[in-house]
Design a protein around this motif. Structure first.
Motif, PDB file in Angstrom:
ATOM      1  N   LEU A 160       0.834  -1.205   0.000  1.00  0.00           N
ATOM      2  CA  LEU A 160       0.000   0.000   0.000  1.00  0.00           C
ATOM      3  C   LEU A 160       0.862   1.246   0.000  1.00  0.00           C
ATOM      4  O   LEU A 160       0.556   2.233  -0.671  1.00  0.00           O
ATOM      5  N   GLY A 161       1.950   1.213   0.751  1.00  0.00           N
ATOM      6  CA  GLY A 161       2.854   2.353   0.766  1.00  0.00           C
ATOM      7  C   GLY A 161       3.463   2.610  -0.601  1.00  0.00           C
ATOM      8  O   GLY A 161       3.650   3.767  -1.004  1.00  0.00           O
ATOM      9  N   ALA A 162       3.772   1.546  -1.341  1.00  0.00           N
ATOM     10  CA  ALA A 162       4.348   1.713  -2.676  1.00  0.00           C
ATOM     11  C   ALA A 162       3.350   2.322  -3.650  1.00  0.00           C
ATOM     12  O   ALA A 162       3.721   3.051  -4.571  1.00  0.00           O
ATOM     13  N   ALA A 163       2.073   2.033  -3.452  1.00  0.00           N
ATOM     14  CA  ALA A 163       1.027   2.559  -4.343  1.00  0.00           C
ATOM     15  C   ALA A 163       0.626   3.982  -3.992  1.00  0.00           C
ATOM     16  O   ALA A 163       0.051   4.695  -4.820  1.00  0.00           O
ATOM     17  N   ARG A 164       0.855   4.383  -2.729  1.00  0.00           N
ATOM     18  CA  ARG A 164       0.668   5.767  -2.275  1.00  0.00           C
ATOM     19  C   ARG A 164      -0.788   6.225  -2.181  1.00  0.00           C
ATOM     20  O   ARG A 164      -1.048   7.416  -1.998  1.00  0.00           O
ATOM     21  N   SER A 165      -1.763   5.342  -2.267  1.00  0.00           N
ATOM     22  CA  SER A 165      -3.166   5.761  -2.266  1.00  0.00           C
ATOM     23  C   SER A 165      -3.804   5.539  -0.895  1.00  0.00           C
ATOM     24  O   SER A 165      -4.024   4.395  -0.487  1.00  0.00           O
ATOM     25  N   THR A 166      -4.136   6.630  -0.205  1.00  0.00           N
ATOM     26  CA  THR A 166      -4.829   6.485   1.078  1.00  0.00           C
ATOM     27  C   THR A 166      -6.253   5.969   0.867  1.00  0.00           C
ATOM     28  O   THR A 166      -6.796   5.272   1.730  1.00  0.00           O
TER      29      THR A 166
END
Length: 600
Positions: A160-166
């Motif tokens: 999720l951190g790599a995708a950056r989408s909250t």
């Protein structure tokens, strides 16, 4: 299965009133309560007043038992608790909480888990307390996943951190939370709010979203909202005050975090502050020493300066504090099991998770109250928080679940959403030879390296795209024979995809550098080799000669499908490194920086 009366979920005003009724102030102000809230507050007060000291202390413990059925005896339960079945454990100790593990026989399929939850709740309510259990598990997704398919699987925190989408992070938590709730699990020991700034961290790694405090804070807050507001279950931020900078595993040793107070405030504190601001209901402690916060040498779990001084008073957290597992070596080595349980409560803990000596620790807490070392009012404070939490998430009045609905978790729509979210995480770190994307030309592909199911899942995904695949699983510490076998097979294939896992960890996985030898020997064949780190992205520092390198941050089937899509160009790799990757052996020298990521 019998049902209890139901009321609608409490508002914050009702919770505030309940605390006042019980004599403990937890909220500065509140709106006038509505009739249903008055009833709930009265219920809390009546429950506390009607409990014996033994029953109050029991509510502070979170236990587990071996087996898939609450009425099925297991000799391991007898050894640990003195009684054979999970239902008998509940009757004997009257615990307030329960935790499920897949590796301890609790998880077979959704219907079974939901049935087990109902059985345990019936046992808890049947003790005469009429207080249901708060059933929990560790469903972080990614490398820490207790409920497998058919439940919806995601890539995990660092993906999720790599995708950056909250927005995606919140959606993932909402889907996960709703499915847990359908199984009777009302508390998830997630999200992991640690900031992983140490590439050699053996216990956190991809369980963290990032090495950047701001990104971790944003993702943590988003997942708290997904779990609590959208799914209606309790989230638990962990591991306070921050487990992201250690080279020791607290399961086996007592780590020390030597951050200054300024560093702690800048690195470790922000995600927990964000979680509290987002309304987090529960926070889990870490069995770590942080001299800047408490110079005594005590682990945070047993530290009043850290839990009461920093977490309660400084950060203003008013929810439930739960220990990390008390069976872990880090919290047992200094004081022993009995004293550790007492000191945890003195420090400010509300829930004692996984006591390794249940009778000893239960009696130690009782003796501490009877002797006056701990006041009964202090026990009541924790009991109040626990009961309020059970009221807030609905389990107090609706403890049972519909087993037929449990069988429906993992619907096609959720699986499709999860796949789209994981697709965004695949990170192309290096492609010097421009090997990617692969064309649609028929080819033979060798899939080798770590993971029996992982290599096979990737091969299956590649085969769907027309490849003729060969699988040669070698493990994390391949033998010379396994390495030679993979090299021989590579000669008969057009492309090799090599999966590596924690190649930096010479203590546990890459013993004697065997994964590194496998990479180098395959590269020496002259055939195209695509190297993929299926857990920590730090592996690339140990394979400088690898011309093509990707990171997936997870090894579940959903991640391997996303990898196959990226290899064949069906999706562009849009993930960006959520951590800094240092040069091997030189932690201060950057090799690839936060935010790096290639595409086409």
């Amino acid at each position: 299965m019998p049902a209890l009366p139901t009321v609608r979920r409490l508002s914050l005003a009702g919770l505030a009133l309940a605390t006042t009724v019980a004599g403990v102030s937890m909220t500065a102000s509140a709106k006038p309560p509505e009739p249903a809230e008055l009833s709930a507050a009265a219920q809390v007060n009546r429950t506390i007043q009607g409990m014996s000291l033994e029953e109050k202390v029991g509510q502070l413990f979170v236990l587990f038992a071996y087996g898939p059925d609450a009425h099925q005896p297991d000799a391991r339960n007898t050894t640990l608790y003195g009684v054979a079945s999970p239902a008998e454990v509940v009757a004997k100790y009257k615990p307030g909480g329960w935790i499920y593990f897949d590796g301890r026989g609790n998880v077979q399929n959704p219907t079974q888990v939901a049935t087990l939850s109902n059985q345990l709740q019936q046992a808890a309510i049947g003790t005469g307390l009429h207080v249901p259990l708060l059933i929990a598990t560790d469903q972080e997704q990614g490398v820490v996943t207790r409920i497998g398919p058919p439940a919806t699987q995601f890539g995990g925190s660092m993906a999720l951190g790599a995708a950056r989408s909250t927005a995606d992070a919140r959606t993932a938590a909402a889907i996960t939370g709703r499915e847990l709730k359908a199984l009777g699990i009302r508390q998830d020991y997630a999200p992991d709010a640690d900031v992983n700034i140490n590439a050699l961290n053996p216990v956190i790694g991809t369980r963290s979203y990032s090495s950047d405090p701001k990104l971790v804070s944003e993702m943590t807050a988003a997942q708290v909202q997904g779990f609590q507001r959208d799914a209606g279950i309790t989230a638990t931020a962990k591991h306070f005050p921050g487990h992201g900078d250690t080279v020791d595993d607290s399961h086996t040793a007592l780590p020390t975090i030597n951050h200054t107070l300024e560093q702690w405030n800048a690195i470790d504190a922000p995600p927990f502050k964000a979680a509290i601001k987002a309304g987090i209901d529960s926070i889990m402690t870490a069995h770590i020493v942080v001299p800047a916060l408490d110079p005594s040498g005590d682990p945070a779990t047993l530290s009043k300066p850290i839990l009461t001084g920093v977490l309660r008073k400084q950060l203003g957290f008013r929810g439930v504090i739960v220990t990390d597992g008390l069976e872990m070596a880090a919290v047992r080595q200094e004081y022993g099991d009995a004293e550790a349980a007492v000191r945890a409560i003195e420090a400010g803990v509300d829930q004692l998770l996984l006591p390794p000596a249940p009778a000893v620790q239960f009696n130690a807490v009782l003796d501490a109250v009877r002797s006056g070392r701990i006041s009964e009012r202090r026990i009541d404070e924790s009991l109040l928080r626990i009961l309020l939490l059970k009221l807030k998430n609905g389990v107090f009045f609706e403890p049972y679940v519909d087993t037929a609905k449990a069988a429906e978790i993992g619907p096609a729509a959720s699986l499709a959403t999860a796949q789209k979210i994981v697709d965004k995480s695949i990170t192309l770190i290096k492609d010097d030879t421009k090997t990617l994307p692969l064309s649609n030309t028929p080819r033979k592909i060798l899939v080798t390296g770590w993971g029996v199911s992982t290599t096979q899942n990737l091969a299956n995904s590649l085969a769907k795209r027309g490849a003729v695949t060969t699988v040669a699983q070698t493990g994390a510490a391949p033998s010379d024979a396994a390495i030679a076998g993979s090299v021989a097979k590579a000669a008969d294939n057009d492309v090799t995809v090599l999966l590596t896992r924690k190649a930096w960890d010479s203590k546990v996985t890459d013993k004697l550098g065997k994964q590194r030898k496998l990479v180098n020997d395959l590269l020496a064949t002259g055939k195209p080799v695509i190297v993929v780190a299926v857990q920590d992205p730090y592996d690339i520092a140990y394979y400088p000669a690898a011309p093509t390198f990707l990171a997936t941050y997870g090894y579940a089937a959903v991640s391997m499908e996303s990898l196959a899509k990226a290899l064949y160009g069906e999706i562009k790799p849009t993930g960006k490194l959520p951590v800094d990757i240092p040069v091997a052996g030189e932690p201060q020298k950057p090799l690839y920086s936060f935010g790096h990521g290639m595409s086409w």
